[in-house]
Scaffold this motif. Structure first.
Motif, short mmCIF file in Angstrom:
data_model
loop_
_atom_site.label_atom_id
_atom_site.label_comp_id
_atom_site.label_asym_id
_atom_site.label_seq_id
_atom_site.Cartn_x
_atom_site.Cartn_y
_atom_site.Cartn_z
N UNK A 1 0.70 -1.13 0.02
CA UNK A 1 0.32 -0.10 0.00
C UNK A 1 0.88 1.28 0.13
N UNK A 2 1.79 1.36 0.80
CA UNK A 2 2.78 2.51 0.98
C UNK A 2 3.44 2.63 -0.17
N UNK A 3 4.15 1.53 -1.19
CA UNK A 3 4.58 1.71 -2.47
C UNK A 3 3.61 2.08 -3.60
N UNK A 4 2.40 1.89 -3.47
CA UNK A 4 1.21 2.33 -4.44
C UNK A 4 0.99 3.75 -4.20
N UNK A 5 1.25 4.29 -2.78
CA UNK A 5 0.86 5.50 -2.55
C UNK A 5 1.91 6.30 -3.05
N UNK A 6 3.15 5.99 -2.96
CA UNK A 6 4.13 6.64 -3.32
C UNK A 6 4.11 6.97 -4.89
N UNK A 7 3.85 5.58 -5.65
CA UNK A 7 3.99 5.65 -6.99
C UNK A 7 2.80 6.69 -7.52
N UNK A 8 1.54 6.75 -6.72
CA UNK A 8 0.81 7.82 -6.95
C UNK A 8 0.95 9.23 -6.68
N UNK A 9 2.18 9.30 -5.93
CA UNK A 9 2.63 10.85 -5.70
C UNK A 9 2.38 11.31 -4.33
N UNK A 10 1.76 10.34 -3.39
CA UNK A 10 1.44 10.84 -2.18
C UNK A 10 2.51 10.74 -1.26
N UNK A 11 3.09 11.85 -1.08
CA UNK A 11 4.53 11.90 0.04
C UNK A 11 5.34 10.81 -0.41
N UNK A 12 5.95 10.42 -1.67
CA UNK A 12 6.90 9.52 -2.33
C UNK A 12 8.01 9.21 -1.38
N UNK A 13 8.62 10.40 -0.86
CA UNK A 13 9.73 10.09 0.15
C UNK A 13 9.37 9.62 1.53
N UNK A 14 8.38 9.94 2.00
CA UNK A 14 7.96 9.33 3.08
C UNK A 14 7.37 7.99 3.24
N UNK A 15 6.82 7.78 2.27
CA UNK A 15 6.19 6.54 1.65
C UNK A 15 7.19 5.47 1.65
N UNK A 16 8.15 5.90 0.98
CA UNK A 16 9.53 4.91 0.66
C UNK A 16 10.09 4.75 2.04
N UNK A 17 10.30 5.47 2.72
CA UNK A 17 11.08 5.59 4.22
C UNK A 17 10.13 4.40 4.75
N UNK A 18 8.89 4.61 5.02
CA UNK A 18 7.77 3.80 5.88
C UNK A 18 7.95 2.24 5.19
N UNK A 19 7.90 2.36 4.09
CA UNK A 19 7.90 0.96 3.46
C UNK A 19 9.39 0.13 3.92
N UNK A 20 10.38 1.04 3.93
CA UNK A 20 11.74 0.27 4.29
C UNK A 20 11.76 -0.23 5.86
N UNK A 21 11.01 0.81 6.35
CA UNK A 21 10.84 0.48 7.95
C UNK A 21 10.01 -1.06 8.23
#
Length: 93
Positions: free
Chosen positions: A56-76
């Motif tokens: 879900x976080x990766x899809x949000x990042x791809x859709x432009x929803x706070x991509x840097x934050x979403x990528x960091x959250x996905x990594x955590x």
């Protein structure tokens, strides 16, 4: 007054919010590990739930929803899933 003195980083997120986020993630991880260690919930089920959130976080990042934050959250969350995988039955056998 500089932003750092007010407890805000350059992204506008306060240190209190960052600390609360870290504490929440650590608490959730700890609770999940206890559930696995006490055989309340299989590690695989918790890992699946975490992987759903990662996707879900990766899809949000791809859709432009706070991509840097979403990528960091996905990594955590990936680190959390790995921790759960290590705690599973195969790691203790």
């Amino acid at each position: 007054m500089p932003a750092s003195e007010g407890g805000m980083d350059r992204n506008g997120m306060g240190r209190q919010h960052a600390a609360a986020g870290q504490a929440a993630l650590m608490l959730v991880e700890s609770l999940m590990l206890v559930l696995v260690e006490r055989a309340v919930i299989p590690a695989a089920e918790l890992i699946e739930a975490v992987e759903t959130v990662i996707e879900t976080k990766r899809r949000l990042a791809e859709d432009g929803h706070e991509p840097e934050v979403a990528a960091q959250a996905a990594a955590m969350l990936t680190t959390l899933a790995n921790s759960l995988a290590a705690a599973g039955p195969s790691a203790r056998d």
